[in-house]
Design a protein around this motif. Structure first.
Motif, mmCIF file in Angstrom:
data_model
loop_
_atom_site.group_PDB
_atom_site.id
_atom_site.type_symbol
_atom_site.label_atom_id
_atom_site.label_comp_id
_atom_site.label_asym_id
_atom_site.label_seq_id
_atom_site.Cartn_x
_atom_site.Cartn_y
_atom_site.Cartn_z
ATOM 1 N N ARG A 191 0.846 -1.192 0.000
ATOM 2 C CA ARG A 191 0.000 0.000 0.000
ATOM 3 C C ARG A 191 0.883 1.244 0.000
ATOM 4 O O ARG A 191 1.950 1.259 0.618
ATOM 5 C CB ARG A 191 -0.882 -0.042 1.242
ATOM 6 N N GLN A 192 0.422 2.284 -0.693
ATOM 7 C CA GLN A 192 1.179 3.544 -0.759
ATOM 8 C C GLN A 192 0.219 4.716 -0.581
ATOM 9 O O GLN A 192 -0.799 4.791 -1.269
ATOM 10 C CB GLN A 192 1.872 3.663 -2.122
ATOM 11 N N GLU A 193 0.541 5.613 0.337
ATOM 12 C CA GLU A 193 -0.231 6.842 0.474
ATOM 13 C C GLU A 193 0.362 7.894 -0.451
ATOM 14 O O GLU A 193 1.583 8.055 -0.492
ATOM 15 C CB GLU A 193 -0.203 7.343 1.917
ATOM 16 N N ALA A 194 -0.481 8.633 -1.134
ATOM 17 C CA ALA A 194 0.007 9.600 -2.130
ATOM 18 C C ALA A 194 0.805 10.730 -1.508
ATOM 19 O O ALA A 194 1.674 11.313 -2.157
ATOM 20 C CB ALA A 194 -1.159 10.165 -2.924
ATOM 21 N N TYR A 195 0.528 11.037 -0.223
ATOM 22 C CA TYR A 195 1.232 12.158 0.402
ATOM 23 C C TYR A 195 2.649 11.779 0.848
ATOM 24 O O TYR A 195 3.436 12.636 1.236
ATOM 25 C CB TYR A 195 0.440 12.686 1.592
#
Lengths: 112, 115
Positions: free
Chosen positions: B50-54
């Motif tokens: 999973r990757q958060e855009a921020y």
């Protein structure tokens, strides 16, 4: 730990017959619940989602419906199945709308 | 509307080698999440990463790592030291923070690991 169950695992139904697929989640409260359909060799299509008991949102208009009679139970239904309803149906849950979803083992539905 | 594109229908890799799967997405949103899921022959969908855009730092999870290029709207998955158990369909998924958890999935890339 949380687990998600789906049944039946496989189902063969004639055209025009009713459908009821069940999904239950254990080990968590007030999960967000989702129904997806995956056609052969294709990606997942979101059908319904629910953020609480009795709260159902539909993403794709069709002859399917969903209900959430209990906090951790999500049911996918149809009054009359169509050939095009064949596919692999996946239920998923998430603890929060911003978190990843965890999927059940799926139900393979064949409409004949 | 958001779209997710996986341009590689199938990729083959030998054991112990590295393979990179591409994923591009289209959105006007600034806050969102990206995921990679794998679906082995059992058809159980399993979260890989999973990757958060921020977050500028690329996410890693053991042998799996991503190359997140926000400006290019690209989110590739690298599988290092491939194992036979990595054989599966891999799906890229996108979700905005205000979408009530509604994922947009790509069409998938079939990865086949050969001995």
């Amino acid at each position: 730990s949380q687990t998600i169950h789906q049944w039946p695992a496989t189902l063969v139904q004639p055209v025009g017959s009713p459908l009821s697929l069940e999904c239950t989640v254990e080990g968590t409260s007030n999960p967000n619940l989702y129904w997806y359909r995956q056609a052969a060799g294709r990606g997942l299509q979101l059908l319904f989602y629910s953020v609480g008991i009795g709260q159902i949102s539909s993403e794709v208009p069709q002859n399917l419906s969903a209900s959430r009679p209990q906090d951790r139970q999500f049911i996918l239904s149809s009054k009359k199945l169509l050939l095009s309803d064949s596919g692999f149906y996946l239920c998923a849950w998430s603890v929060d709308i911003s978190y990843e979803q965890y999927f059940g083992p799926g139900t393979r539905l064949t409409v004949t | 509307a958001q779209t997710v594109t996986q341009s590689q229908p199938e990729m083959s890799v030998q054991e112990a080698e590295t393979v990179t799967l591409s994923c591009t997405y289209d959105t006007s949103e600034n806050n969102y999440y990206l995921f990679w899921y794998k679906q082995p022959p059992s058809r159980q969908m399993i979260l890989v990463i999973r990757q958060e855009a921020y977050k500028q730092q690329n996410a890693t999870e053991n042998r799996f790592s991503v190359n997140f290029q926000k400006a290019a709207k690209s989110f590739s998955l690298k599988i290092s030291d491939s194992q036979l158990g990595d054989t599966a369909m891999y799906f890229c998924a996108f979700m905005t923070t205000d979408s009530w958890g509604k994922f947009q999935f790509g069409a998938g890339t079939q990865v086949v690991v050969t001995p």
